[in-house]
Design a protein around this motif. Structure first.
Motif, PDB file in Angstrom:
ATOM      1  N   LEU A 111      -1.565 101.972  16.283  1.00 27.53           N
ATOM      2  CA  LEU A 111      -1.233 103.074  15.628  1.00 27.53           C
ATOM      3  C   LEU A 111      -0.606 104.421  16.629  1.00 27.53           C
ATOM      4  N   GLU A 112      -0.995 104.514  17.529  1.00 23.90           N
ATOM      5  CA  GLU A 112      -0.362 105.376  18.464  1.00 23.90           C
ATOM      6  C   GLU A 112       1.199 105.206  18.942  1.00 23.90           C
ATOM      7  N   VAL A 113       1.350 103.865  18.969  1.00 32.14           N
ATOM      8  CA  VAL A 113       2.856 103.811  18.922  1.00 32.14           C
ATOM      9  C   VAL A 113       3.550 104.057  17.925  1.00 32.14           C
ATOM     10  N   ILE A 114       3.244 103.814  16.620  1.00 34.79           N
ATOM     11  CA  ILE A 114       3.827 104.123  15.438  1.00 34.79           C
ATOM     12  C   ILE A 114       3.956 105.581  15.397  1.00 34.79           C
ATOM     13  N   ARG A 115       2.943 106.355  15.610  1.00 35.08           N
ATOM     14  CA  ARG A 115       3.019 107.671  15.594  1.00 35.08           C
ATOM     15  C   ARG A 115       3.989 108.512  16.576  1.00 35.08           C
ATOM     16  N   THR A 116       3.875 107.865  17.829  1.00 37.45           N
ATOM     17  CA  THR A 116       4.892 108.304  18.831  1.00 37.45           C
ATOM     18  C   THR A 116       6.443 108.112  18.294  1.00 37.45           C
ATOM     19  N   LEU A 117       6.533 106.950  17.987  1.00 34.37           N
ATOM     20  CA  LEU A 117       8.129 106.458  17.368  1.00 34.37           C
ATOM     21  C   LEU A 117       8.364 107.745  16.191  1.00 34.37           C
ATOM     22  N   ASN A 118       7.417 107.858  15.400  1.00 32.68           N
ATOM     23  CA  ASN A 118       7.625 109.004  14.323  1.00 32.68           C
ATOM     24  C   ASN A 118       7.835 110.673  14.934  1.00 32.68           C
ATOM     25  N   ASP A 119       6.970 110.674  15.864  1.00 29.34           N
ATOM     26  CA  ASP A 119       6.887 112.000  16.301  1.00 29.34           C
ATOM     27  C   ASP A 119       8.180 112.229  17.104  1.00 29.34           C
ATOM     28  N   ALA A 124       7.333  97.760  25.119  1.00 29.99           N
ATOM     29  CA  ALA A 124       7.524  96.187  24.717  1.00 29.99           C
ATOM     30  C   ALA A 124       8.077  95.817  23.240  1.00 29.99           C
ATOM     31  N   ILE A 125       7.573  96.801  22.391  1.00 28.75           N
ATOM     32  CA  ILE A 125       7.657  96.929  20.914  1.00 28.75           C
ATOM     33  C   ILE A 125       9.150  97.368  20.682  1.00 28.75           C
ATOM     34  N   LEU A 126       9.781  98.299  21.306  1.00 26.34           N
ATOM     35  CA  LEU A 126      10.831  99.013  21.292  1.00 26.34           C
ATOM     36  C   LEU A 126      11.792  97.828  21.741  1.00 26.34           C
ATOM     37  N   ASP A 127      11.755  97.218  22.810  1.00 23.60           N
ATOM     38  CA  ASP A 127      12.530  96.234  23.153  1.00 23.60           C
ATOM     39  C   ASP A 127      12.505  94.972  22.066  1.00 23.60           C
ATOM     40  N   LYS A 128      11.373  94.657  21.424  1.00 19.76           N
ATOM     41  CA  LYS A 128      11.590  93.618  20.398  1.00 19.76           C
ATOM     42  C   LYS A 128      12.100  94.273  19.004  1.00 19.76           C
ATOM     43  N   ALA A 129      11.893  95.344  18.583  1.00 18.57           N
ATOM     44  CA  ALA A 129      12.186  96.086  17.469  1.00 18.57           C
ATOM     45  C   ALA A 129      13.642  96.424  17.527  1.00 18.57           C
ATOM     46  N   GLY A 130      14.155  96.594  18.521  1.00 20.87           N
ATOM     47  CA  GLY A 130      15.298  97.141  18.830  1.00 20.87           C
ATOM     48  C   GLY A 130      15.545  98.679  18.203  1.00 20.87           C
ATOM     49  N   THR A 131      16.165  99.451  19.097  1.00 15.61           N
ATOM     50  CA  THR A 131      16.663 100.825  18.786  1.00 15.61           C
ATOM     51  C   THR A 131      17.983 100.934  18.049  1.00 15.61           C
ATOM     52  N   VAL A 132      18.252 101.972  17.436  1.00 12.83           N
ATOM     53  CA  VAL A 132      19.182 102.154  16.769  1.00 12.83           C
ATOM     54  C   VAL A 132      20.206 103.214  17.572  1.00 12.83           C
ATOM     55  N   SER A 160      11.319  96.939  11.309  1.00  9.97           N
ATOM     56  CA  SER A 160      10.133  97.710  11.219  1.00  9.97           C
ATOM     57  C   SER A 160       8.903  97.506  12.229  1.00  9.97           C
ATOM     58  N   VAL A 161       8.268  98.362  12.488  1.00 10.95           N
ATOM     59  CA  VAL A 161       7.015  98.180  13.297  1.00 10.95           C
ATOM     60  C   VAL A 161       5.687  98.600  12.560  1.00 10.95           C
ATOM     61  N   GLU A 162       4.810  97.696  12.507  1.00  8.85           N
ATOM     62  CA  GLU A 162       3.598  97.613  11.650  1.00  8.85           C
ATOM     63  C   GLU A 162       2.570  97.519  12.478  1.00  8.85           C
ATOM     64  N   ALA A 163       1.256  98.354  12.107  1.00 11.45           N
ATOM     65  CA  ALA A 163       0.017  98.063  12.907  1.00 11.45           C
ATOM     66  C   ALA A 163      -0.946  97.298  11.996  1.00 11.45           C
ATOM     67  N   VAL A 164      -1.742  96.703  12.446  1.00  7.03           N
ATOM     68  CA  VAL A 164      -2.701  95.629  11.704  1.00  7.03           C
ATOM     69  C   VAL A 164      -4.152  95.851  12.325  1.00  7.03           C
ATOM     70  N   CYS A 165      -5.125  95.760  11.587  1.00  7.27           N
ATOM     71  CA  CYS A 165      -6.555  95.664  11.990  1.00  7.27           C
ATOM     72  C   CYS A 165      -7.000  94.280  11.259  1.00  7.27           C
ATOM     73  N   TRP A 166      -6.998  93.423  12.243  1.00 10.00           N
ATOM     74  CA  TRP A 166      -7.613  91.894  11.789  1.00 10.00           C
ATOM     75  C   TRP A 166      -9.273  91.955  11.497  1.00 10.00           C
ATOM     76  N   THR A 167      -9.483  91.821  10.339  1.00 13.34           N
ATOM     77  CA  THR A 167     -10.998  91.539   9.942  1.00 13.34           C
ATOM     78  C   THR A 167     -11.757  90.510  10.609  1.00 13.34           C
ATOM     79  N   ASN A 168     -12.771  90.736  11.105  1.00 11.79           N
ATOM     80  CA  ASN A 168     -13.659  89.667  11.498  1.00 11.79           C
ATOM     81  C   ASN A 168     -13.338  88.890  12.701  1.00 11.79           C
ATOM     82  N   GLU A 169     -12.750  89.613  13.840  1.00  9.79           N
ATOM     83  CA  GLU A 169     -12.562  88.921  14.932  1.00  9.79           C
ATOM     84  C   GLU A 169     -13.679  88.155  15.763  1.00  9.79           C
TER      85      GLU A 169
END
Lengths: 341, 341
Positions: free
Chosen positions: B34-42, B333-341, B50-59
């Motif tokens: 979540l913090e990574v996405i907020r930082t990108l938005n900020d 790492a996420i920016l590396d894979k997602a690619g910046t514009v 796209s960058v997406e956040a996930v919370c897996w149920t019942n790990e």
């Protein structure tokens, strides 16, 4: 006995058993004492010393802990009041229960005995495996019992590298091997056993942080038992240090070795020889009433084989010829000590 | 993502925990996504994917066994119906409970991902002990779990000579030592643990006749895990024969090793280097959602230290600077894979 002033020769054992015990442990010795007296009477044999049969109450300690209470009281190991006050799981005492069933007598505790003989099944495999009819019991093993708690650090079996572990169960495994090595080092008569183990938290993927175990060592010579004790203390200290564990070792029980009276042992051996039975000297590995009585009077025991060496088990069994041989050996040994007219 | 047709980069972890678990295992990874996405938005940073956040149920599998159900369903390891039908101790299923709390979505299972990153506390002591800030996770260990039953002969600790014993606990002690030796032989990344032991009849003066124990072995390379398996089978056979015991060894669980995607691992390493954090490659010893997702998409993980390496415990803790470092590494790492514009 034709001379009433002389102390008697006593023969017997116990009738109580374990919750899953068998028909011969103890019972055989009581019946043998009775059979010897019946035989003497049937043949009208007079002896110098009286011959008496005895059935000691609560040898096993199954209902009233500890074990061998009545023979212990007779021998002065326990006070009479202590023995009578032993309580069962429902809070009923041995004294009350003996009164209730009419078994509370007024026999003098510790009155002098000329000799005591006890016939018993071996409860072990030596005689039956070696095909020997009579065990001439020379000693009863001394015992020391311990409790050991090993404490390390409980941690995850995955992310905890091998070289950073404080694995209490690994330490326990080394103690179990050590105890076995100590037993073997003082074989053939030494015994050393870890019988009980509890590991915490006892989960498949958690390195155990704490283990409780018991140690039981036995030997007929006290000096050797002390040496085994030292070996265990040194070994536990070394294993704790090497495995980065805290080891708390406590001796919770000590039972001195009992060397049986040489003249009584000789009487048993001579009797076996006279009857033509194969025999060997043997050490009693378990506790028996004779072990306590030996502290107050000249004592020995006669062992007979039991099937597969199995005892404290409903399948416990003997053969009629073994029973006969043991009774004949008892008869002659008792006559030897009681003296014929 | 400026190119909606491209598959997303996903980041996250899980929020559920153990009955006595802590505040960071899983939670840290979800908040980092979540913090990574907020930082990108900020900072109004546009990415190609796209960058997406996930919370897996019942790990953890604490309420609904087994573990990692949602990530397993997403990755195709488990069927969706199987996942929804998992029931808790009261018989309520995961599907019903997700409906009841309004969390049952209609997301496509197994839709393509460009990459998956998961930040997590190490749950072990390596990073904190070595004073290293970032663990670049290259692999997740494979696991094999076994149950072993050793059967000997229950007998009396006194009258049973050392050389005639069939002591199941002595055999178990040798297996415990063997398992430790096998772990050490394939160290540093191998783990080998006996976590659970039950001895029968577990009485101080009875030689144990039967012992049950569990074995857990882990290694990131399947070939090595197979070699460890063979070592255990050979060793148990040898110990059983030498101690005159019957050994019944059964593998009850196999979890294949997971090598993480090299380009994702490299992205994490480059990010840690770019931020100037100390780092080391590390192998995940425990199971994580990333282990299942790695079977469906390029995946890696970012480990941060935890205090004393302690996890699955209410005292589980991290330091704010560790948290910040992990989030920064995830961001790059996420920016590396997602690619910046």
């Amino acid at each position: 006995g034709v001379k009433p002033g002389l102390p008697p020769v006593l023969a017997g054992s116990h009738l109580d058993t374990q919750p899953t015990g068998g028909r011969f442990d103890g019972v055989y010795g009581v019946l043998t004492g009775l059979e010897v007296i019946r035989t003497l009477n049937d043949h009208n044999i007079q002896t110098q010393h009286s011959v008496e049969a005895v059935c000691w109450t609560n040898e096993e300690g199954s209902r009233f802990a500890p074990a061998m209470v009545a023979s212990g009281v007779f021998a002065g190991v326990y006070e009479l009041d202590y023995g009578l006050a032993r309580a069962d799981g429902d809070g009923r005492t041995m004294g009350e229960e003996l009164q209730r069933i009419g078994y509370a007598g007024n026999e003098d505790m510790g009155r002098p005995l000329h000799a005591y003989f006890e016939a018993h099944i071996e409860q072990g495999p030596i005689l039956v495996e070696e095909g020997i009819g009579i065990g001439v019991v020379t000693d009863a093993q001394g015992q020391r019992w311990y409790e050991l708690e090993l404490t390390g650090t409980e941690s995850h079996a995955g992310p905890t590298p091998m070289d950073r572990r404080q694995d209490a169960l690994l330490g326990a495994a080394r103690v179990i091997s050590l105890v076995n090595e100590i037993g073997l080092a003082y074989a053939p008569v030494a015994c050393a056993t870890v019988g009980m183990i509890e590991s915490h938290p006892n989960s498949r993927n958690v390195i155990p942080g704490r283990v409780f175990l018991t140690i039981d060592i036995r030997h007929p010579e006290d000096a050797v038992l002390s040496q085994m004790d030292q070996d265990i203390r040194d070994g536990v200290e070394e294993i704790s240090a090497r495995n980065n564990l805290t080891g708390k070792l406590e001796q919770i029980f000590y039972y001195a070795p009992v060397p049986f009276d040489r003249s009584c042992v000789d009487a048993v051996q001579a009797s076996a020889d006279q009857c033509g039975y194969s025999s060997r000297e043997i050490v009693a590995g378990a506790g028996h009433d004779a072990c306590f009585i030996a502290q107050a009077a000249p004592t020995s025991m006669v062992f007979i084989p039991c099937v597969d060496g199995i005892s404290h088990n409903e399948t416990e069994n003997i053969k009629p010829e073994w029973s006969t041989a043991g009774a004949n050996v008892m008869l002659n040994a008792i006559l030897d000590k009681a003296g014929t007219v």
